[in-house]
Design an enzyme around this catalytic site. Sequence first.
Site, mmCIF file in Angstrom:
data_model
loop_
_atom_site.group_PDB
_atom_site.id
_atom_site.type_symbol
_atom_site.label_atom_id
_atom_site.label_comp_id
_atom_site.label_asym_id
_atom_site.label_seq_id
_atom_site.Cartn_x
_atom_site.Cartn_y
_atom_site.Cartn_z
ATOM 1 N N GLU A 156 0.891 -1.165 0.000
ATOM 2 C CA GLU A 156 0.000 0.000 0.000
ATOM 3 C C GLU A 156 0.922 1.205 0.000
ATOM 4 O O GLU A 156 1.560 1.510 1.003
ATOM 5 C CB GLU A 156 -0.921 -0.043 1.229
ATOM 6 C CG GLU A 156 -1.986 1.030 1.240
ATOM 7 C CD GLU A 156 -1.501 2.292 1.933
ATOM 8 O OE1 GLU A 156 -1.230 3.260 1.193
ATOM 9 O OE2 GLU A 156 -1.384 2.304 3.155
ATOM 10 N N CYS A 193 -1.413 8.851 3.221
ATOM 11 C CA CYS A 193 -1.289 8.226 1.910
ATOM 12 C C CYS A 193 -2.540 8.435 1.076
ATOM 13 O O CYS A 193 -2.515 8.289 -0.150
ATOM 14 C CB CYS A 193 -0.987 6.738 2.059
ATOM 15 S SG CYS A 193 -2.209 5.841 3.033
#
Length: 821
Positions: A255, A294
Site C-alpha cells: 500500500e 497516503c
Amino acid sequence: MKLMSYAESRWIEPTGTMAELMSAVDGRLIASCSSAGVDFGGMAAYARKVGGPALRQMTFHQRAERLKALALYLNERKEALYELNYDTGATRKDGWIDIEGGIGTVFAYASKGRRELPNQRFLLDGAVENLSKGGTFIGRHIVSPLQGVAVHINAFNFPCWGMLEKLAPTILAGVPAIVKPASATSWLAEAMFRQIIESGLLPEGSVQLIVGSTGDLLDHLTGQDVVSFTGSIDTSSKLRNHPTITQQAVRFVAERDSLNSSVLGPDATPDSPEFDLFIKEVVREMTTKAGQKCTAIRRAFVPEHLLDAACKALATRLGRVVVGDPRRDEVMMGALASRSQLDDVRGKIATLRKEATVAFGDPDQVQLSGGSERDLRLGAFLSPVLLRCEGPDEAIEVHASEPFGPVATLMPYRDVEHALNLVKRGEGSLVASVFTYDDAVASELVHGAASFHGRIILVDRDCAKESTGHGSPLPGLVHGGPGRAGGGEELGGIRGVMHYMQRTALQGSPKRIAQLTNAWTKGAPELTFDAHPFRKNFEELVIGETYRTAPRVVTLGDIEHFAHFTGDTFYAHMDEEAAAANPFFPGRVAHGYLLLSFAAGLFVDPAPGPVLANYGLDNLRFLKPLSPGDAMQVRLTAKEKNLRNADYGEVRWDVAVTNQHDELVASYDLLTMNARPRELYEVEEQAVVKAPPATVWKILREFGDVAAWHPSFASSKLETEGPFGAGCVRALEMPKSGVTREELTAFDDAGRSMSYRIVEGPLPVRNYRSTLRVEPEGEGSKVIWSAAFDAPSDTGAGLLAGVRKVVLKRGLDALVKQHGG
C-alpha cells in the site's frame, strides 16, 4: 529513552550505535533505537514454531474474542498514548484518527470474525462444484491459515492505526506477525505494542516487534510467509525485488503513497453545496496530519471556468488554519513528523513550482501559534501550500511527484473526458473523490476511473453530513489501489483476512468432502434420526442426520384459500387459461410460498424444545411447478453447525421439496438457532486464617478493592455512585480475560457475608453467583467462598476447575499467606 524490540517473548535492549529520534515540535531528543542484537532468523522460527501453532489451535471465533478483549484493553489505556502522540507533530484530532481509529479497526474485525466467519479453523469458500455425471466425484474450496509468519512493515504517519489495521486481520486469520514500525515515530508504536504484550491476551509468539532495521529478516522468509508493506514506491520496489521474496514467491501486499485526486463536477456553481463541500474537503485533507496521509488529496481538478473561484475559496479557508504546537487548543495543524520529512516536502514543492505557482502559503516561512524561534528552527513546521497549475496537459511533475505534506495542486479541466484523462495520469491511486449532484456526471467519472482506483467516494448534499470523508479507509472497504498505489489491498473486511490464508480445491467423493469440511452435501451418506430433529440440541445433532416427512397432497382448495388469505391472487394460481398460456406453467399451480409454509408444517415439531428460532432461509429456488392434486414431500438434512456462543449455535439444514415422482420442486437452506445443553456447576473452597474475623472481614468487605489482596486481578474499582450496598457494581480486570462486571446482591456487615453475581464478562457462563463469608474458627477465622453457574456440558468441568483454582483458591491462599493459616 531507549526503545526495545520484542523477540522470542522477551524485550531486547538495543546496543551499539543508535538512531536518535527527535520531537517534531521542538527538536528535543525523545528516544533512541537500534535493532542490533536481535536474531531475525530466530524471530521468524519462533513465530512459526510457537505463535503459529497456538493461533491455529483456536477457531475464528476464539481469535475474534481475543481481538475484542484486546481492543477493550487498549481503549482503557489510550490517554497515555495521546501524550506521546503530540511529539510526532500530530494534534489531538490527528491522534484520534491514529489511536482510536486503530482500536476501532480491531473492534470491527472482532465483530466481523464472529458474524461472518464460522466457529472453526478453516473456511468454506463457495458452493460445491459437480465434477461428474453420476455425482460421485465433486469439488469444494477451503481456505486455511498459512503456516508461516506475516512481516508488517509500517509507515511513520500512523504508528498506531498502521500497526493495528494489519494486525487485526492477520491474527483473525491465525497467522503470527512480526511488526516493524517506521523509526521516525516508533516510540508511539512501541508504547502501544507494550500494552498489547502486557494484556497477555494474544498467545505467546503471535506478535513480535522490531524497532530499527529489519537486518537479514527477509532472507529467512518462505512461501508460507507474507510481507505487508506501507510506504514509498522506492522502498516497496526494493522489498518486492528482494531475491528471497522473488525466489520463494513470498506474498507481497503493498500500500504505497499515491497522487490521489478530487474532482468537482461541471454541474457545480460557486454557490452550490457541492462547491462548498469540495473546498472544505481539500483543505481538510491538506491539513489533517499535516497532509501526511497516503490518502490525502494531492491533485484537485475543477471546471476551468471555476478555477479562480475555487482558488480564492481555498486560499480564504486555508488562511484560517492555525499552525503550531499541537498541544494548544486553538492549533488546527501541527508539524510534519521530522526535519528530514520537512526537507523532503520542501524539495518536492520546489520541483512542482517549475510547473505551478504558489497560490497560498510560503514553503520557507510559517507563523506559529505558541511557538518560538527555537521551535521554528528545530521543529518540522510548514505552512499549508496550495499550488495552481494552469496547464495540466503539459505538466509532468504534478502528475508524478508527491510532496508528502500539507500540499495540493489545483488544476482546471475542460469537460468530463478531459478530467478523466488528467485523473488517470496519476497512474493508479488509493482513492479519488467526486463532488457532483449530476447522475450522468457521477456515472461517467466513476466508470471511467474505477480501474485506476482502489476506492472512489462520491460526496453530495445528500450524504455529506454522514460521509466519512475522502481520506478515511474503513475496515469493511478495500484500502489499496493499482499501479503507483502498489497493486495491493488491505482491509476490505474478510478480504483482508484472506491475504494470510491459502485457498485449496478439494476433490473427492461427497462422503469424503463432507467429512473433511464438516458440511453435508448431496450424495454424502444420510443418517437416520432416532428422534424428531427438532428434539435434539445443538450438541446432539450430527451432520448428515436426515428426516423425511410424510407426503401431503396440495389441492385446488388449498391454493385458492392461500391466495385469498394472503392477497396473492397472481393469475398463475387463479386463472387456468392465462396460466396455461404462460411458458413456465402447465396450468394453475401452487404458490411457491404455500409450498414453504406446507413444508414447515410437515417437518416442524410444535412443542417447546432445543430449537429456539427460525433464523432465515438462504439459496431459495423454485425449480418445478406443483399442480393441484400433486403430492409434496420434504427431506430435511443437518448440513452445517456453527457455534455462536455459550447458549446456542446455528444449524444449517438442507431442505429439498419433491413431488410424487421424486422430482425436485424447491430447495433451500433453513437456518435455526438451537440451544446448547447446560448443567449446574457448584464449587466451594475454605481456608483457615490466623487473624480475627473482624480483621479478615475488614479486607474482604471492600467490594471494589478486591485487587488489593487477590493476585488474579490486575485492577478493580466500584463503578456505581451513591451509598454502598446491594446494587453496587465493580469492574475487575484479569490480565488474559479482560473486564468482568459483578453486582453486589446481598451485604450483611454484621454477619460478615456478601453475595454477588456476574452481570458482564468474558466467561461463557450464565447465572454466575457467589457468596463469601467469614466465621470464627478458634482464635482465627474460617473464610468460606462458594460459586455456582450454568454452563454447556462440554466446557462446564473445565470452567469449574478454572473458577476453583484462579478465583477461589488463589484468593484464599493469598489471605493465608498474608495472615498465616
